[in-house]
Design an enzyme around this catalytic site. Structure first.
Site, PDB file in Angstrom:
ATOM      1  N   CYS A 164      30.848  64.206  55.254  1.00 44.56           N
ATOM      2  CA  CYS A 164      29.751  64.720  56.337  1.00 44.56           C
ATOM      3  C   CYS A 164      30.453  65.599  57.337  1.00 44.56           C
ATOM      4  CB  CYS A 164      28.663  63.479  56.691  1.00 44.56           C
ATOM      5  SG  CYS A 164      29.586  62.508  57.667  1.00 44.56           S
ATOM      6  N   ARG A 165      29.797  65.609  58.319  1.00 49.38           N
ATOM      7  CA  ARG A 165      30.140  66.285  59.468  1.00 49.38           C
ATOM      8  C   ARG A 165      31.459  65.527  60.146  1.00 49.38           C
ATOM      9  NH1 ARG A 165      29.174  66.173  65.047  1.00 49.38           N
ATOM     10  NH2 ARG A 165      29.952  68.491  65.831  1.00 49.38           N
TER      11      ARG A 165
END
Length: 112
Positions: free
Chosen positions: A69-70
């Site tokens: 993810c981020r």
């Protein structure tokens, strides 16, 4: 050795780059939202976190799967849920997420 479904295995961005460079047989899953994927992506199958349990059948159980993810938090949550509900044992969280990838591997990937 028994598998603890609350245990999360991690992989560094350097290890992921090595897998990509070697063209290793692995799967990359991105659990961010589509608008984030459109901003910055490093490949992989987009399955947003909110939909991950409904699409578990798209995740390979026979080879290494890297989930990102981020920053690594949402992907860690996705891995915990998948391990608990479906018994996955082959999932690896990308430590630092796409932010770490941008900072350490490819600065052309925008940070957001």
């Amino acid at each position: 050795m028994t598998f603890n479904p609350d245990e999360i295995k991690e992989i560094t961005v350097q290890e992921l780059k090595s897998l990509k460079d070697k063209k290793a047989d692995f799967q990359l899953i991105d659990v961010r939202e589509k608008k984030e994927y459109d901003l910055a992506e490093i490949g992989g199958l987009l399955i947003p976190l909110a939909e991950i349990l409904n699409h578990a059948d798209q995740i390979d159980k026979t080879k290494q799967v890297v989930v990102h993810c981020r920053s690594g938090r949402r992907s860690a949550n996705a891995i915990l849920e998948l391990q608990r509900k479906f018994g996955f044992t082959n999932l690896f969280n990308l430590k630092g997420g796409i932010i770490a990838w941008s900072q350490e591997i490819d600065p052309s990937i925008p940070e957001y």
